[in-house]
Motif scaffolding. Structure first.
Motif, mmCIF file in Angstrom:
data_model
loop_
_atom_site.group_PDB
_atom_site.id
_atom_site.type_symbol
_atom_site.label_atom_id
_atom_site.label_comp_id
_atom_site.label_asym_id
_atom_site.label_seq_id
_atom_site.Cartn_x
_atom_site.Cartn_y
_atom_site.Cartn_z
ATOM 1 N N GLY A 1 25.244 184.960 -73.814
ATOM 2 C CA GLY A 1 24.459 183.845 -74.938
ATOM 3 C C GLY A 1 25.686 182.767 -75.292
ATOM 4 O O GLY A 1 25.116 181.841 -76.166
ATOM 5 N N TYR B 1 14.979 175.821 -86.702
ATOM 6 C CA TYR B 1 16.445 175.097 -86.028
ATOM 7 C C TYR B 1 15.752 174.114 -85.033
ATOM 8 O O TYR B 1 16.236 174.045 -83.967
ATOM 9 N N ARG C 1 16.968 185.455 -75.836
ATOM 10 C CA ARG C 1 17.834 184.382 -75.857
ATOM 11 C C ARG C 1 16.766 183.162 -76.240
ATOM 12 O O ARG C 1 17.015 182.355 -76.975
ATOM 13 N N ARG D 1 12.872 174.954 -80.374
ATOM 14 C CA ARG D 1 13.141 175.477 -81.478
ATOM 15 C C ARG D 1 14.734 175.261 -81.380
ATOM 16 O O ARG D 1 15.516 175.556 -82.343
ATOM 17 N N LEU D 2 15.305 175.316 -80.262
ATOM 18 C CA LEU D 2 16.828 175.188 -80.009
ATOM 19 C C LEU D 2 17.133 173.762 -80.368
ATOM 20 O O LEU D 2 17.600 173.249 -79.456
ATOM 21 N N GLY E 1 18.862 180.100 -88.104
ATOM 22 C CA GLY E 1 19.148 179.530 -86.809
ATOM 23 C C GLY E 1 20.492 179.574 -86.601
ATOM 24 O O GLY E 1 20.862 179.841 -85.348
ATOM 25 N N PRO F 1 23.392 181.878 -80.414
ATOM 26 C CA PRO F 1 23.390 183.118 -80.638
ATOM 27 C C PRO F 1 24.666 184.204 -80.204
ATOM 28 O O PRO F 1 25.449 183.596 -79.372
ATOM 29 N N VAL G 1 10.063 177.685 -76.411
ATOM 30 C CA VAL G 1 10.993 177.764 -77.653
ATOM 31 C C VAL G 1 12.170 176.863 -77.445
ATOM 32 O O VAL G 1 12.956 176.508 -78.304
ATOM 33 N N MET H 1 14.528 183.437 -78.436
ATOM 34 C CA MET H 1 14.062 183.395 -79.898
ATOM 35 C C MET H 1 15.404 183.281 -80.838
ATOM 36 O O MET H 1 15.301 182.899 -81.767
ATOM 37 N N ALA H 2 16.781 183.434 -79.935
ATOM 38 C CA ALA H 2 17.671 183.625 -81.056
ATOM 39 C C ALA H 2 18.433 182.416 -81.383
ATOM 40 O O ALA H 2 19.497 182.301 -82.025
ATOM 41 N N GLY H 3 17.809 181.070 -81.221
ATOM 42 C CA GLY H 3 18.477 179.839 -81.893
ATOM 43 C C GLY H 3 19.507 179.242 -80.934
ATOM 44 O O GLY H 3 19.628 179.682 -79.840
#
Lengths: 711, 614
Positions: free
Chosen positions: B524, B56, A429, B4-5, B155, A436, B1, A431-433
């Motif tokens: 997710g 992203y 999760r 990153r989001l 992304g 996802p 991260v 890593m998935a942007g």
């Protein structure tokens, strides 16, 4: 002694001239000495007042009408959201949510004292039990416990705390658990060392010959002799625990708001340094006063427990009177194994290769005692070895290295179990942007091999490890070894410079204090040193950033900078960037080292050869630097090796505050991201340093001590 | 991260997605550009990767502005608010590598709205040796790398698979080629070979400099999707590396004004002028400063601000921010280096987990959710997030500045300070006369901890006890938030702090209402509360296929109203962007100012330093 007798003694003590020495018991002597130590008594009174205030917190809440978690957004905050300062409504000002800071500090005292005392109690009970068992029974029990303790102490404590917080969520029980977990190990090591000496003593032999079993010997004969050192350790452990909680709070792992503790109040205040002075000042004062009081009291207790304190510092009359009385202590002197000329007399809190919070003042308190005593078994072992053949030395080295390898393996297994058994989805999760799909998450999990059984994953991990491959960062795809090679010079820069600074400052202050015992300088140094020791690293670091870095740069003095520049680029810029981190890191350690060298020097001054040197008419400078210092620095050297090892896992806070980008700072980020390969890489490197440092110290100690080498 | 989001980080509030400014300091001083000098930039973790495929986050976007180019992009203007012409201009596309933004009028879009044609400007070159023209094939190569089987896919794939014909089929075929028994091993060579020998049916290059894209159905926002930095030209040299890999990061090429001259992950990125770039080929970027040095690894906003105040750095990327606590005092001291820019987001908002079983399934009851809508004191949230200048109270899921926004307040309270009496009576209606206890998930960073406590404090006034569930903001928080298999189990969260930044402004229902409220209760999901309404789903489908933004606006607004009637979330505030820069940093007047709403931060290619040396 019945009640009447006690009263009579009390009466005697007050009304008659000093009675014959035989009428005093050990604890009475202790109390007499402690009572005369004004600093210790003031400290005790301070602790009593703070405790009373903490107990009376609800009364103050009722008086002000402000609960500890009650928010007053309209009266406690300005229109723009700034907290209001001290005044009639909020005596010490308000915090960022418009809560009454005074009430929160009072309630915070309850929790902080509870954490300090609670963790110390748990740590002490466990540590004494484990240390007694290991020291008394020896053999495989000792072996197993010692290696386990080695592994625990080699595990970077902040990484463990972060991992547990990520797994279970930060909470009060977790805070107590983490602090106790590291506290017991230190105590256990000291107790083990003492027990090994004590069990060879004549009075233990006597008890055994009278038919006493192991339990009776341990609890009735040995344990009473441990009370003194353990009491001192405990007194020092309390402020350590309070500071440890503050450090955990700084990292978001402490007691969770809105429940106030001093640690989380200070952590929440960290963005208000330049905006609301009261929000930082008052909690810091409360914390400083309390930890300072406990530290000074601990110091007083240690001095009071040590009959030689007054021989070294006090009047001749006292010295001559007391010397023959102290059967157990004198019995402890001169263990059958001791090499000639060594000083096996115990000082509490002796050699502890790892402290609960190395790298922050939080864990440094227990390091200040002279480590001669527990080092004795090591010295003796090496004395024996050196009397033997080089092959024996080699054999010993191999044994130590193998034991180190076992410790490393245990640490790696622990780290693996802690992190890799977490749900793989968590990694995917992160890593998935942003949006996802379930399929993407599964694909990433598969790519990383996280869908395989845990045993298979461990097998692969071990396989890679043996090839020197620590894996690849999930976040950037970089090899972990590459990241380590980037980070190590940065961490080393902080550690090495900080170390030089604290050695010079610490030993310098120590020498000045020891050569002028009980002078104004000595007393001022004592208070200064303990204040340094009582200051949370993150507070000190941020104050230096705002007070020194910002102010100097504003006025055009741009040498001192923040961040990192390598020494290969420019030595001057490197120093300019590193000076504040060095001061931050060194402050706590310098405190420890100054106490260590002061105590050690004072002991050395009592040695016969120093008396001889002086009698020969040598200058004082020559006596101190040529003769006394060399011997007195042995415990310092020993401590240094230990600190260098543990520092690697303990510079997290300093690195974070000053954006150094070394191992400590990056491991916090890696845990936040669930970046497993990086975490394990960092844990292993930190543990490796602890293991290597401990082996090196053992050998250095043997080599450095002339008395050992010559025998 | 978390950073990153982009868009999804509540922590980004603290971390600096807040933006910029007010005091027109930027456009004063030197209106004539000064060339030269080194721009000193600090950042937290930085972009993570330099490859535009996986990147992203705003920090990454800011840097990519220097070394990547897209077909169409947003101009860098500095609107003062989310109303008016300036905002419209800032959120309206302009051509970049393409010669024009396709429209039906200019023939770039067919009448049925299904085929888009882009003509690539001649003279846009790679910094190869010798410089080489950017072609349509370079863009096709980028699309093909989106669903690569390595650990770093694009992304956001959904934007492309849901709009471009044949994209889903292409991705499915690639996935099956590289997974399962006997599958081809994933290496740079095998991936490139597969991608070069397969095509996406909806994307073609009728000429060397012409790109044609065919859609599945009409999409009035398709050009906005094409402006995302994912759709940057990709040189053929990248075939030697896996997308997003550490190796590729060391071989980044450029068709923009700057090129990456060194990159040490987590430590430093150095950009220098790209000699192959020509101002004549680029209408939106400039090449004022000679060098941009980005120092990574400043994890504290407070430290970042101190660095800038000490003048030892010039500015920070969007992954850092001015600490909200300092804003009032900086404003009070009239510090010209503070700039506040408008933005439009849900940052933060409260998500209700509609499937949570806690307190007798309280969250599934409309009256309980409405009670909370009334109970929350939004004024306190404003105060703890930096004050009214950087925190604008919002009352609907579509914040001002976007298609479908119309001002209305469904749950009004006096002075936005909450209405505990109304809250209590609604709770009593729902059967919770004596209050209830709910668990609350939030990211464990200082600003979010404070926001949680503010919400906790105001709901305590109407008998709701919130039990905090802090989670590391980097990963575990998101996992728990979107972990739908867990959301209906005991012990899960009832409420959570959410944060949402749309990927573009204006016609953006696809990046706002659709992801947050369309039925999508899968692992997710970002519809974290598992909200599901057939009526809203229908409106979303209609709006996405609408013929024009204007036609879509009414449908998005209706969906917005339905969501508020269902009390699916509590919109709290829209965070504005607070930025801080040294006195050396300048930019032109309104036309070429340095804040881009799309980047939520600085346009590093539109600023100069005066004096060039610090």
């Amino acid at each position: 002694m019945n009640v009447a007798e006690r009263r009579l003694r009390g009466f005697n003590a007050r009304d008659r001239p000093l009675p014959a020495i035989g009428e005093y018991r050990q604890w009475q002597l202790f109390w007499r000495r402690l009572r005369r130590d004004k600093a210790a008594m003031v400290s005790a009174a301070t602790i009593a007042v703070i405790t009373a205030l903490a107990i009376a917190a609800p009364a103050f809440a009722a008086l002000t009408g402000h609960g500890p978690t009650q928010q007053f957004p309209n009266t406690g905050l300005s229109a723009t959201g700034a907290p209001v300062g001290p005044g009639k409504t909020f005596w010490l000002g308000a915090d960022e949510l418009g809560r009454d800071l005074f009430i929160r500090i009072l309630y915070g005292a309850r929790l902080s004292l509870f954490i300090g005392v609670g963790t110390t109690a748990v740590g002490t009970v466990l540590g004494v039990a484990a240390g007694l068992a290991a020291g008394y029974f020896g053999g495989w029990i000792d072996m197993a416990l010692s290696r386990f303790i080695d592994a625990v102490l080699a595990f970077p404590y902040i990484v463990l705390a972060l991992a547990l917080a990520a797994e279970f969520g930060p909470s009060l029980p977790m805070v107590i658990g983490v602090i106790s977990f590291f506290a017991w190990c230190g105590i256990a090591r000291v107790v083990r060392g003492q027990t090994i000496q004590l069990k060879e003593m004549a009075f233990v032999e006597a008890a055994r010959s009278l038919g006493a079993g192991p339990w009776r010997i341990m609890f009735s004969e040995i344990m009473p002799n441990l009370l003194g050192p353990v009491l001192v350790l405990a007194t020092f452990a309390i402020p350590s625990a309070i500071l440890f909680e503050a450090t955990l709070s700084f990292l978001g792992l402490g007691v969770q708001p809105p429940t106030p503790s001093w640690g989380n109040i200070l952590a929440e205040a960290q963005n208000y340094y330049s905006v609301a002075w009261w929000y930082v000042l008052f909690p810091v004062l409360a914390l400083l006063m309390t930890t300072l009081a406990f530290n000074i009291l601990g110091d007083g207790i240690r001095d009071a427990l040590d009959p030689r304190t007054e021989r070294l510092l006090g009047s001749k009359r006292e010295r001559s009177r007391r010397r023959p009385r102290w059967p157990r202590r004198s019995a402890r002197q001169g263990t059958p194994l001791a090499a000639p000329g060594t000083r096996p007399e115990s000082r509490p809190g002796s050699r502890r290769p790892r402290t609960p919070a190395a790298g922050t003042p939080a864990g440094d308190a227990d390091r200040r005692a002279v480590p001669a005593a527990a080092a004795v078994p090591v010295i003796v072992r090496f004395a024996r070895i050196t009397r033997g053949s080089p092959a024996a030395v080699l054999q010993h080295l191999i044994r130590r290295v193998m034991a180190g390898a076992v410790v490393l393996w245990a640490v790696s297994l622990g780290a693996f179990l802690l992190f890799f058994t977490r749900p793989a989805i968590s990694v995917a999760r992160s890593m998935a942007g942003k949006e996802p799909t379930a399929a993407e998450l599964q694909e990433i999990t598969r790519q990383l091999g996280l869908d395989e059984p845990i045993v298979t994953q461990y097998w692969h991990f071990l396989g890679r490890l043996l090839h020197g491959n620590l894996g690849y960062s999930y976040a950037t795809g970089e090899a972990v070894t590459t990241i380590l090679s980037e980070d190590l010079p940065r961490t080393a820069s902080v550690v090495v410079g900080g170390m030089v600074l604290w050695i010079v400052a610490g030993i310098g202050i120590g020498i000045l204090s020891a050569t002028r015992p009980r002078s104004i300088f000595d007393r001022a140094a004592t208070v200064g040193v303990f204040a340094g020791l009582s200051m949370p690293t993150f507070v000190l670091g941020q104050l230096l950033l705002l007070g020194v870095f910002l102010q100097l740069n504003k006025h055009g003095f741009t040498w001192i900078q923040n961040g990192y520049v390598g020494p290969t680029q420019s030595v001057s810029a490197w120093i300019g960037h590193m000076i504040l981190p060095w001061v931050t890191l060194a402050t706590g350690y310098a405190a420890v080292y100054s106490r260590l060298s002061r105590g050690s020097l004072l002991e050395t001054f009592g040695e016969g050869y120093i008396v001889v040197a002086r009698a020969k008419g040598l200058t004082e400078r020559r006596v101190v630097f040529r003769h006394a210092l060399r011997c007195a620095l042995l415990p310092v050297v020993s401590q240094l090796g230990i600190d260098v090892g543990t520092l690697l896992g303990g510079v997290v806070v300093t690195e974070s505050v000053f954006s150094i980008g070394g191992i400590g700072q990056d491991s916090v980020q890696a845990i936040d991201q669930g970046n497993l390969p990086v975490i394990i890489g960092f844990v292993l490197v930190a543990a490796l340093f602890v293991v290597v440092a401990s082996i090196v110290v053992d050998f250095c100690y043997t080599l450095l001590d002339p008395r050992i080498r010559l025998t | 991260v978390l950073r990153r989001l982009s868009g999804f980080a509540a922590a980004a509030l603290a971390a600096g997605s807040l933006a910029a400014c007010s005091s027109a300091a930027s456009s004063t001083a030197s209106a004539r550009p000064v060339y030269g000098g080194t721009l000193r930039v600090i950042s937290d973790a930085g972009p993570g990767s330099l490859d535009p495929v996986p990147t992203y986050n705003y920090a990454g976007y800011e840097l990519e502005r220097g070394y990547t180019r897209q077909l169409v992009t947003y101009p860098t203007t500095s609107p003062a608010s989310t109303n008016g012409m300036a905002w419209t201009k800032a959120t309206t596309l302009v051509p970049d590598v393409a010669t024009a933004v396709p429209s039906i009028a200019n023939g770039g879009i067919t009448d049925d709205g299904l085929v888009y044609t882009y003509h690539i400007r001649s003279g846009v070159d790679w910094n190869s040796s010798p410089p080489r023209q950017v072609t349509a094939a370079d863009f096709i190569r980028e699309f093909k790398a989106f669903c690569n089987p390595g650990p770093y896919p694009v992304g956001n794939l959904t934007y492309f698979t849901s709009t471009i014909a044949g994209f889903s089929r292409y991705c499915a075929a690639e996935a099956s080629h590289f997974t399962g028994r006997g599958a081809t091993a994933v290496t740079a060579a095998t991936v490139a070979a597969w991608q070069n020998s397969h095509s996406i049916s909806g994307i073609s290059a009728p000429g060397r400099l012409t790109l044609r894209v065919t859609l599945i159905q009409r999409a009035s926002d398709f050009s906005n999707i094409m402006a995302l930095p994912f759709v940057s030209a990709r040189p053929q040299e990248y075939d030697a590396y896996l997308p997003g890999s550490a190796q590729l990061n060391q071989h980044i090429m450029s068709d923009g004004p700057y090129q990456v001259s060194s990159y040490v992950p987590g430590k430093q990125i150095v950009l220098t002028r790209n000699p192959a770039w020509k101002q004549s080929s680029d209408a939106v970027r400039h090449q004022y400063v000679s060098k941009i040095v980005v120092t990574l690894g400043t994890s504290s906003d407070q430290t970042a601000l101190t660095d800038l105040q000490a003048d030892s750095q010039d500015l920070f990327l969007a992954d850092l921010g001015v600490p909200p606590q300092s804003i009032a005092s900086l404003q009070a001291s009239h510090d010209q280096r503070l700039r506040i820019w408008p933005s439009s987001n849900l940052n933060p908002y409260i998500i209700f987990n509609l499937r949570a079983p806690g307190s007798g399934g309280a969250m599934s009851k409309l009256a309980v959710r409405q009670a909370i809508e009334y109970g929350v004191n939004k004024e306190t949230i404003v105060k703890v997030t930096g004050g009214a200048s950087v925190s604008k109270i919002i009352t609907s899921p579509i914040p001002p500045g976007n298609t479908g926004y119309r001002p209305y307040t469904r749950y009004s309270t006096p002075g936005n300070q909450g209405n505990p009496a109304r809250c209590r009576s609604l709770l009593a209606q729902a059967g919770y006369r004596h209050g209830l206890t709910l668990s609350y998930l939030y990211p464990n960073d200082s600003t979010d901890v404070t926001i949680f406590q503010a919400i906790q404090g105001s709901l305590a006034n109407c008998g709701i006890t919130l039990k905090g569930m802090p989670e590391p903001s980097g990963g575990a928080y998101y996992t728990d938030l979107g972990n739908t298999p867990q959301t209906s189990k005991p012990g899960t969260w009832d409420m959570a702090t959410g944060s949402w930044f749309p990927d573009w402004f204006g016609n953006n229902g696809r990046t706002l209402i659709q992801p947050l409220f369309q039925s999508n209760c899968t692992l997710g999901t970002v519809n974290a509360g598992c909200y599901s309404s057939p009526a809203v789903d229908r409106l979303i489908t209609q709006a996405l296929g609408a013929s024009s933004p204007a036609a879509a606006a009414a449908l998005w607004h209706q969906a917005d109203v339905d969501v508020m009637n269902d009390a699916a979330i509590v919109p709290l505030v829209s965070a504005q962007v607070a930025q801080y820069a040294s006195y050396r940093v300048h930019s032109g007047t309104a036309g070429t100012a340095n804040f881009s709403p799309f980047l939520q931060g600085w346009d590093l290619t539109s600023m100069w330093l005066n004096p060039p040396a610090p």
